[in-house]
Structures are given as structure tokens and as C-alpha cells.
Design a protein around this motif. Structure first.
Motif: not given
Length: 355
Positions: A126-151
Motif C-alpha cells: 500500500p505504501a507504493m501508492g505514495i506516487f498517486d497521492v495528489p500533488y505530492v511531487f512538484n517537479d521531476y528532480s524531486a522524484v529522482g532525489e526521493a527514490v535514490g535515498g532513504e525514501f
């Protein structure tokens, strides 16, 4: 007497010659001593070989999608770098499995490796649904930083616990809405529409906006739109273009409400049995492909939206100062996500909100 002695001497000399020859032969066949810690050349050659294995890799995206191109290159590179020992057999565009059947087949070992959306994996984690939570990510670089770290590490660990080893987060891009009824300029415009959904949380968002969600696989959408089984659909503009949405829908709304990730995963039992040498090669090659795919996501989003507009779709870009209305209407979806994903979901949401 002399003849007898001569015979004895001759026999002794012959025996000495034979012994000497045999000794030389024995010395020649002895394994030479290793010097300076040098490895035996035969053993060293064998250690350079990869163990033979066959890996079936299935995905559902169109073959010209940027994720598909990256995945095909990944499979090709693994096979080439292993000298053909790791035989990557790729089944593209739903040839082997539909996106709805992919995850169960991978977890049960029906297929060794597969590519599927984070949205569809959220029914397992269920936690994989984080990417579908509306308007959580604002830009492309933020996603790369998140998946490349502790997140990203937390999500990888949760997936491994369920039996799927994550090799790659493949950036698909932002998700939008297309329909053939009217221009969607506010959440209120969704009322009464039937919208194809791609998962649980997107369905909750569609309901929050006043429409009815209809779940179906990507390959079924064109026909459903053509026959008015649904009025619209949510997807990325890259897939909309490749699946020819411009032929069956009139309106496109760009509001970047979610960021879709696709996961390259491998059955964990199968993965754990692979030699470390093979694991290292596959992991390194997947990391290279992940970087390339991420570099393409923003460009593909922009180019595909423009191409859809040029093909005749009426495109509405939600102004920045109007997004607050869309976010407010979507707020209930956050609560649903936390209820479903528990403590891990809350942790991930806090990590993203804190950036």
C-alpha cells in the motif's frame, strides 16, 4: 663368463636409461608451482564465466515509449556483458502478461522479471501508492532525489518483504486527464463523467472530483473511449499519444496531479539463487538504464502534450494560481492513503512534505 658379465652390465644400463626417461616425463607433467600468488590459468578462466540462466522479462507499455526503450537496452546490455550466458527473453507490449496479471505472476514465479506501475503494486504494498497521492511531487528532480535515498530504500525493503526485488524506478512522468465530453477547467467539471482509472488512489481522486472511476488495463482504453464505455481516462501524455487518444478524445487537462513510476522487479526467490556475479551485473546495468529513463521523462511529457495538441486535442493547462482548488478537493485522498498504508505511508508522506 665375460659374456654373462657383459649381459648383466647391459641390462643395468638399460634400466638406468628407462628410469631417467620416465623421471623426465613425470617432471614434465607435474603442475608447476604458483609464484607470486598467481592463480592457476585454467581456474582463472572459469571464474570469468557467468553462470547460464534464462530470464523472461515482460512489460505492457508500447515499444516506442521511453521506458520501453530503456528496458530493451537494459536487457540487451545484460545479455551482451554476460557473453550471452544470461539469456534475457523480452516480451513487450502485453505479449505475455497484461498489466493486471503481471504482479501475481511475478510473485508466484510464473515470470522471472517484469515492469509494472507503482499504482498497480500498491495493492500489494500500500505504501507504493505514495506516487498517486495528489500533488505530492512538484517537479521531476524531486522524484529522482526521493527514490535514490532513504525514501526509495523504504519502498524497496517493503517490496522485498512481499517477494519482489526492485531493480529500478523507471520515471514515467506526470499523469493527466483526457475526455471527449467537455474541457475540464475545475474539479466541478468532472461531475457525472465515467473516467478510466489506473488504480485505487486515482479512483478515489476521480470520486472526490465527482466522477465515476472505471478500472481497466491500458490496452483496453482506446476501444472503451471509442464505444463510449467511458467518457475519459487518466494517464500520462506519452501513453496517450502512443495509444492514439487524439482519435477518440477531444480534451486534455494538464494538472500534474500525480507522478507515475514504473518498477522493474524480479522474483526474489529467483534473484536470491543467482550468483553474486550475475546479481552485480544486472543491478549495475539497471542503474544505468534508470538514469537514462529519468533523463527522458520531462522531455517526453512536454513533447507528447504538444504532439497531442497538434493532432487536434484541445489542451488546457491549469494555471498555478488555480491549483489550490484542485488540491483542496483532492485532500480526502491523503487520508485514505495513510489509512491504507499505515505507519510506513505516513513516514513517506512526512519525508516528501518536509522537502
Amino acid at each position: 663368463m665375460k659374456k654373462w658379465l657383459t649381459g648383466i652390465v647391459f641390462m643395468i644400463m638399460a634400466m638406468m636409461v628407462l628410469t631417467a626417461c620416465g623421471g623426465d616425463k613425470a617432471e614434465e607433467t607435474e603442475t608447476p608451482e604458483k609464484t607470486d600468488g598467481a592463480a592457476d590459468p585454467v581456474v582463472e578462466a572459469e571464474s570469468d564465466e557467468y553462470e547460464e540462466s534464462t530470464i523472461r522479462l515482460a512489460y505492457n507499455l508500447p515499444q516506442d515509449h521511453h521506458i520501453s526503450i530503456g528496458i530493451e537496452k537494459f536487457a540487451e546490455d545484460v545479455k551482451e556483458k554476460s557473453g550471452g550466458k544470461i539469456d534475457m527473453q523480452v516480451f513487450p507490449a502485453g505479449q505475455l502478461l497484461s498489466d493486471k496479471d503481471m504482479n501475481q505472476s511475478l510473485l508466484s514465479g510464473g515470470v522471472e522479471m517484469g515492469v509494472n506501475s507503482s499504482t498497480l503494486w500498491s495493492s500489494t504494498v500500500p505504501a507504493m501508492g505514495i506516487f498517486d497521492v495528489p500533488y505530492v511531487f512538484n517537479d521531476y528532480s524531486a522524484v529522482g532525489e526521493a527514490v535514490g535515498g532513504e525514501f526509495g530504500d523504504k519502498l524497496r525493503s517493503a517490496m522485498a518483504d512481499k517477494g519482489a526485488e526492485v531493480l529500478m524506478f523507471a520515471d514515467y512522468g506526470f499523469v493527466q486527464f483526457a475526455n471527449n465530453k467537455l474541457e475540464l477547467k475545475s474539479p466541478a467539471d468532472f461531475k457525472g463523467l465515467k473516467i478510466r482509472s489506473i488504480g485505487d488512489l486515482p479512483s478515489e481522486l476521480i470520486k472526490a472530483y465527482g466522477a465515476s472511476p472505471v478500472f481497466m488495463g491500458g490496452g483496453e482504453v482506446y476501444m472503451a473511449l471509442q464505444r463510449d464505455t467511458v467518457d475519459g481516462a487518466t494517464s500520462g501524455t506519452t501513453a496517450m499519444l502512443q495509444r492514439k487518444y487524439d482519435e477518440v478524445t477531444k480534451y486534455l487537462t494538464i494538472n500534474n496531479y500525480a507522478y507515475l513510476e514504473f518498477l522493474l522487479t524480479v522474483n526474489k526467490d529467483f534473484w536470491d539463487k543467482l550468483p553474486e556475479k550475475s546479481q552485480a551485473l544486472i543491478s549495475e546495468t539497471a542503474a544505468e538504464a534508470e538514469v537514462w529513463i529519468r533523463s527522458q521523462a520531462e522531455k517526453e511529457d512536454v513533447d507528447s502534450a504538444k504532439a497531442l495538441e497538434e493532432a487536434g486535442m484541445q489542451v488546457y493547462y491549469v494555471p498555478e494560481d488555480e491549483l489550490a482548488v484542485w488540491k483542496e478537493a483532492a485532500e480526502p485522498v491523503r487520508g485514505i492513503f495513510v489509512d491504507n498504508a499505515g505507519e510506513l505511508g505516513k513516514e513517506l508522506l512526512d519525508m516528501v512534505d518536509g522537502n
